[in-house]
Design an enzyme around this catalytic site. Structure first.
Site, PDB file in Angstrom:
ATOM      1  N   ASP A  84      53.461  -0.799  -4.390  1.00  0.00           N
ATOM      2  CA  ASP A  84      53.888  -0.491  -5.753  1.00  0.00           C
ATOM      3  C   ASP A  84      54.450  -1.789  -6.319  1.00  0.00           C
ATOM      4  O   ASP A  84      55.531  -2.206  -5.919  1.00  0.00           O
ATOM      5  CB  ASP A  84      54.960   0.609  -5.677  1.00  0.00           C
ATOM      6  CG  ASP A  84      55.624   0.877  -7.011  1.00  0.00           C
ATOM      7  OD1 ASP A  84      55.006   0.586  -8.037  1.00  0.00           O
ATOM      8  OD2 ASP A  84      56.764   1.375  -7.019  1.00  0.00           O
ATOM      9  N   GLU A 118      55.985  -3.615 -14.999  1.00  0.00           N
ATOM     10  CA  GLU A 118      56.028  -2.163 -15.085  1.00  0.00           C
ATOM     11  C   GLU A 118      57.391  -1.655 -14.623  1.00  0.00           C
ATOM     12  O   GLU A 118      57.977  -0.761 -15.225  1.00  0.00           O
ATOM     13  CB  GLU A 118      54.897  -1.564 -14.229  1.00  0.00           C
ATOM     14  CG  GLU A 118      54.742  -0.052 -14.346  1.00  0.00           C
ATOM     15  CD  GLU A 118      55.577   0.722 -13.339  1.00  0.00           C
ATOM     16  OE1 GLU A 118      55.748   1.933 -13.529  1.00  0.00           O
ATOM     17  OE2 GLU A 118      56.081   0.124 -12.376  1.00  0.00           O
ATOM     18  N   GLU A 119      57.891  -2.274 -13.557  1.00  0.00           N
ATOM     19  CA  GLU A 119      59.143  -1.801 -12.947  1.00  0.00           C
ATOM     20  C   GLU A 119      60.376  -2.005 -13.833  1.00  0.00           C
ATOM     21  O   GLU A 119      61.401  -1.392 -13.604  1.00  0.00           O
ATOM     22  CB  GLU A 119      59.382  -2.495 -11.603  1.00  0.00           C
ATOM     23  CG  GLU A 119      58.366  -2.150 -10.524  1.00  0.00           C
ATOM     24  CD  GLU A 119      58.515  -0.746  -9.965  1.00  0.00           C
ATOM     25  OE1 GLU A 119      59.406  -0.007 -10.426  1.00  0.00           O
ATOM     26  OE2 GLU A 119      57.724  -0.403  -9.077  1.00  0.00           O
ATOM     27  N   ASP A 141      48.680   4.000 -10.999  1.00  0.00           N
ATOM     28  CA  ASP A 141      49.966   3.608 -10.416  1.00  0.00           C
ATOM     29  C   ASP A 141      50.102   4.393  -9.116  1.00  0.00           C
ATOM     30  O   ASP A 141      49.198   5.138  -8.737  1.00  0.00           O
ATOM     31  CB  ASP A 141      51.121   3.941 -11.383  1.00  0.00           C
ATOM     32  CG  ASP A 141      52.378   3.109 -11.087  1.00  0.00           C
ATOM     33  OD1 ASP A 141      52.589   2.713  -9.923  1.00  0.00           O
ATOM     34  OD2 ASP A 141      53.158   2.857 -12.026  1.00  0.00           O
ATOM     35  N   HIS A 228      59.469   1.638  -2.922  1.00  0.00           N
ATOM     36  CA  HIS A 228      60.538   0.653  -3.175  1.00  0.00           C
ATOM     37  C   HIS A 228      61.235   0.211  -1.898  1.00  0.00           C
ATOM     38  O   HIS A 228      62.419  -0.147  -1.917  1.00  0.00           O
ATOM     39  CB  HIS A 228      61.542   1.174  -4.219  1.00  0.00           C
ATOM     40  CG  HIS A 228      60.907   1.404  -5.560  1.00  0.00           C
ATOM     41  ND1 HIS A 228      61.539   2.043  -6.597  1.00  0.00           N
ATOM     42  CD2 HIS A 228      59.673   1.082  -6.026  1.00  0.00           C
ATOM     43  CE1 HIS A 228      60.729   2.090  -7.644  1.00  0.00           C
ATOM     44  NE2 HIS A 228      59.588   1.524  -7.313  1.00  0.00           N
TER      45      HIS A 228
HETATM   46 ZN   LIG Z   1      57.911   1.367  -8.548  1.00  0.00          ZN
END
Ligand SMILES: [Zn+2]
Length: 263
Positions: A84, A118-119, A141, A228
């Site tokens: 991610d 994006e984060e 995603d 994460h």
């Molecule tokens: Zn993320």
């Protein structure tokens, strides 16, 4: 939360400098239940003075990354840090490779975008949506594989790695586009799962959907475990099926296709 006792690379003008996130033993900590946060974590690069640190090329603002690298578990699980949001970049690159290999001529212009930030608020997607002004956006995603301890399936949905890409229903998702993607999945026998978002999807879908007076958008997500962390994990066949679903969905689109609910 995952920083204590991790080894890191500090990226400097002089190259990579090794360091660690140190953490004192439980019986020496003042507050025994102290959890790691920005208030108490620190990097130790083995220096005693500020001058020594500066000589290594380290300064405020240097980028720090965890050492952990990519690996494959049981021949079918990809594991590593920042899947991610990097796995999405890999999947769309594979879609491009397929389009090239099959010498596909599309009846419309296609932009493949691997957007940044994006984060931190979908910033890259926001910028590029205004630049491109797309007629349709298919976004990818990761989402949560909820089959691990500490995740409530009732709250988070029952999503499992290995059961295929996840299609989300939500305010930012245009239902006629979503229906077209579901039809494509069924036609090509690509397994998929369903998820629902009551407000934001928390992905670039939101940025595209609400840009330029509204853009029909849909989200094809990859189930991911341990999001994460440095050991994010997904299944190889889900990656392959997500690539196929994105590819076939692009092929199914017609030039000037009308997605309106009432026309
Ligand atoms: Zn993320």
């Amino acid at each position: 939360m995952i920083a204590p006792s991790k080894r890191v690379n500090i990226h400097t003008e002089k190259g990579i400098v090794k360091a660690i996130f140190g953490w004192p033993a439980i019986h020496t900590r003042q507050a025994k239940e102290e959890t790691p946060s920005l208030k108490n974590i620190c990097l130790d690069c083995g220096c005693s003075t500020k001058e020594e640190v500066e000589k290594m090329g380290i300064h405020v603002g240097c980028v720090v990354t965890f050492e952990d690298e990519f690996m494959i578990l049981n021949k079918n699980r990809y594991c590593g840090r920042a899947l991610d949001n990097r796995i999405g970049g890999f999947m769309i690159a594979e879609v491009v490779r397929l389009l090239g290999r099959e010498k596909v001529k599309l009846p419309f212009g296609l932009y493949i975008v691997n957007s940044v930030q994006e984060e931190v608020g979908l910033r890259g997607a926001e910028m590029i949506a205004h630049k491109i002004k797309p007629d349709v956006a298919i976004v990818t995603d990761v989402c949560h594989d909820t089959g691990t301890p500490m995740i409530d399936k009732i709250e988070q949905g029952d999503i499992k790695s290995g059961d295929g890409p996840v299609l989300t229903y939500g305010p930012a998702v245009q239902n006629n586009l979503l229906k077209a993607i579901i039809k494509t999945a069924e036609k090509h026998k690509i397994p998929f799962q369903r998820a629902a978002a009551s407000r934001a999807t928390g992905t670039d879908t939101d940025a595209f959907a609400y840009s330029n007076e509204g853009v029909p958008s849909a989200l094809i997500s990859l189930p991911l475990r341990y999001m994460h962390t440095t050991v994010e994990m997904c299944r190889k066949e889900d990656v392959e099926n997500s690539i196929r679903l994105i590819y076939e969905s692009v092929l199914s689109l017609k030039s000037g296709q009308d997605f309106r609910y009432i026309s």
